[in-house]
Design a protein around this motif. Structure first.
Motif, PDB file in Angstrom:
ATOM      1  N   CYS A  36      47.676  17.686  48.247  1.00  0.00           N
ATOM      2  CA  CYS A  36      46.797  17.429  49.389  1.00  0.00           C
ATOM      3  C   CYS A  36      47.448  17.932  50.673  1.00  0.00           C
ATOM      4  O   CYS A  36      46.792  18.542  51.522  1.00  0.00           O
ATOM      5  CB  CYS A  36      46.499  15.933  49.488  1.00  0.00           C
ATOM      6  N   VAL A  37      48.737  17.701  50.782  1.00  0.00           N
ATOM      7  CA  VAL A  37      49.489  18.216  51.932  1.00  0.00           C
ATOM      8  C   VAL A  37      49.544  19.738  51.879  1.00  0.00           C
ATOM      9  O   VAL A  37      49.405  20.421  52.914  1.00  0.00           O
ATOM     10  CB  VAL A  37      50.914  17.624  51.947  1.00  0.00           C
ATOM     11  N   GLY A  42      46.601  16.820  54.534  1.00  0.00           N
ATOM     12  CA  GLY A  42      47.417  15.615  54.407  1.00  0.00           C
ATOM     13  C   GLY A  42      46.922  14.473  55.269  1.00  0.00           C
ATOM     14  O   GLY A  42      47.035  13.296  54.904  1.00  0.00           O
ATOM     15  N   LEU A  45      44.463  12.272  53.487  1.00  0.00           N
ATOM     16  CA  LEU A  45      44.874  11.695  52.209  1.00  0.00           C
ATOM     17  C   LEU A  45      44.428  10.237  52.081  1.00  0.00           C
ATOM     18  O   LEU A  45      43.905   9.825  51.043  1.00  0.00           O
ATOM     19  CB  LEU A  45      46.399  11.787  52.060  1.00  0.00           C
TER      20      LEU A  45
END
Length: 473
Positions: A36-37, A42, A45
């Protein structure tokens, strides 16, 4: 970019858990967080995780209370007659044991709920596998594959989703598929026979009397193919081998790692023989209400667990003891489900699933348009394994049906073909029920995946081939 990262995230997860470099819970949380980052989202998230947890919270609640309910039913002795009946049928022959596992899982799957199927099947068969020193991944693999074929029942989920997504009648989808699914189920039974013969060759053959030897006696069991006898001593109701053979989680059972044969102990203090018919009736009512959808499944199991505890163990201390006895299973399974919520939340929230599906559909050659039903059947294997049924049936299937319609392929054929991958789907890391299966069987998820995927995929292809042969697909 999202397509590549999506496939990379899934591949990384599978490799790490199959190589046992990370636990499934850690992998389900940390890997999607890192990816995700990596895609530059991020900051979102937290939103993705909360959304995923919200969607899976009812499933986690259902599993928590279902485990408590069926755990209590095991404690009070509801399934003891089933275990004894299977013992008589199996006669301690590994071939019959594995075939019996497939038959039991298929029968119990008629309730349409995978978690219930796995809890009952493992409760009945686990003690026998442990006593005979059979591989537990054989049990989980056969049970998951049999349940996957039966999961196509109209009340099981996939058929209803396909009907809803394409605005078709569920009966029109399912009824013509019965011959192909029947062939798939027969293949599972044949597979169980072959795996059972492998187990028989590995551990030898016992008579029923030898399998049920008193706990203090020593049994001589022929070691697989060696022609020598390996002493195995029953300790605390399980089998401890002085020279363990075989691989996987089921190659012998060590003393003290579980309660072994407690489910067959006729003198355990938790038994409630005078309440047997109450418990049987309660279970039948519960399953009937679940099939008829009288109330949401989590609510049904919550009410059932509370009633079962209250009637069978009116003393508060006993109730707490029963809940504590099943706390490990509850924590392991619910924890795995919430960890999976991180994985699915990131996969969906970042758009990876959508891009992966679009790429796969776009990769279909133009000349394959008239064979879209077969293409759908083939694609259902990886797609239903790597994504939820909701994602596949509501997100991908309409696109496949539209592509097929442009080439004169009936939406009914597309819908039927979409059911093919369910045998493999039931072992997907995104299916909460599979964590009930491996958790209760005390099998590592990576071991289950490595053993089961090839057989489940082959079963799905057999169903597809039968559908083509019968002119259904």
């Amino acid at each position: 970019m999202l397509t590549v990262l999506g496939f990379a995230m899934i591949a990384t997860f599978l490799v790490l858990i199959m190589m046992k470099k990370m636990s499934p819970i850690a992998a389900l949380v940390l890997i999607p967080a890192l990816f995700c980052v990596a895609v530059g989202q991020g900051a979102q998230l937290g939103d993705y995780v909360i959304e995923g947890v919200g969607k899976l919270a009812p499933t986690a609640a259902m599993l928590m209370f279902a485990i408590v309910y069926f755990g209590v039913m095991i404690d009070v002795g509801l399934f003891d007659p089933i275990v004894r009946g299977i013992l008589r049928f199996c006669k301690a022959d590994p071939v019959r044991v594995v075939v019996g596992t497939a038959v039991l899982a298929a029968i119990v799957s008629l309730d349409g709920d995978g978690s219930t199927t796995f809890m009952i099947t493992v409760s009945a068969m686990y003690p026998l596998y442990k006593r005979l020193g059979m591989s537990l991944v054989v049990m989980t693999g056969v049970a998951a594959t049999a349940n996957g074929v039966m999961n196509t029942l109209p009340w099981g989920g996939p058929t209803a989703r396909a009907a809803t997504a394409l605005k078709l009648d569920a009966a029109d989808i399912f009824v013509p598929m019965i011959p192909a699914l029947g062939v798939g189920l027969l293949f599972v039974f044949a597979l169980a026979y072959v795996l059972g013969r492998r187990e028989r060759k590995r551990i030898g053959y016992l008579t029923l009397d030898e399998a049920l030897v008193p706990e203090t006696e020593t049994v001589l069991v022929a070691a697989g193919g060696s022609g020598t006898d390996t002493p195995k001593k029953s300790v605390g109701g399980s089998v401890e081998s002085e020279s363990t053979t075989g691989t996987g989680a089921g190659a012998g059972a060590s003393a003290g790692d579980d309660e072994g044969f407690q489910g067959l102990d006729p003198n355990r203090p938790t038994l409630r023989p005078k309440l047997y018919w109450f418990n049987a009736g309660l279970t039948i009512v519960l399953l009937t209400a679940m099939i008829l959808e009288l109330l949401p499944i989590p609510v049904l199991f919550l009410l059932g667990a509370a009633l079962a505890l209250t009637v069978n163990y009116p003393n508060m201390t006993e109730q707490k003891a029963r809940i504590a006895a099943h706390a490990d299973n509850v924590l392991n399974v619910s924890g795995m489900v919430f960890a999976a919520a991180v994985f699915t939340g990131v996969l969906t929230g970042t758009g990876m699933v959508e891009h992966m599906a679009d790429w796969l559909v776009g990769a279909i050659p133009e000349g394959m348009g008239s064979h879209m039903a077969v293409v759908t059947g083939v694609l259902s294997l990886p797609l239903t394994y790597f994504m939820s049924n909701d994602g596949f049936y509501f997100g991908v299937l309409p696109v496949l049906a539209e592509a097929g319609a442009a080439h004169g392929v009936s939406p009914l054929e597309i819908a039927r073909a979409s059911l093919v991958g369910q045998a493999l789907h039931m072992s997907s890391p995104l299916v909460p029920a599979v964590y009930v299966l491996v958790g209760m069987a005390k099998v590592e998820f990576g071991d289950h995946t490595r053993f089961t995927v090839k057989w489940a995929a082959l079963t799905s292809l057999v169903v597809l081939a039968a559908g083509i042969l019968f002119g259904i697909i």
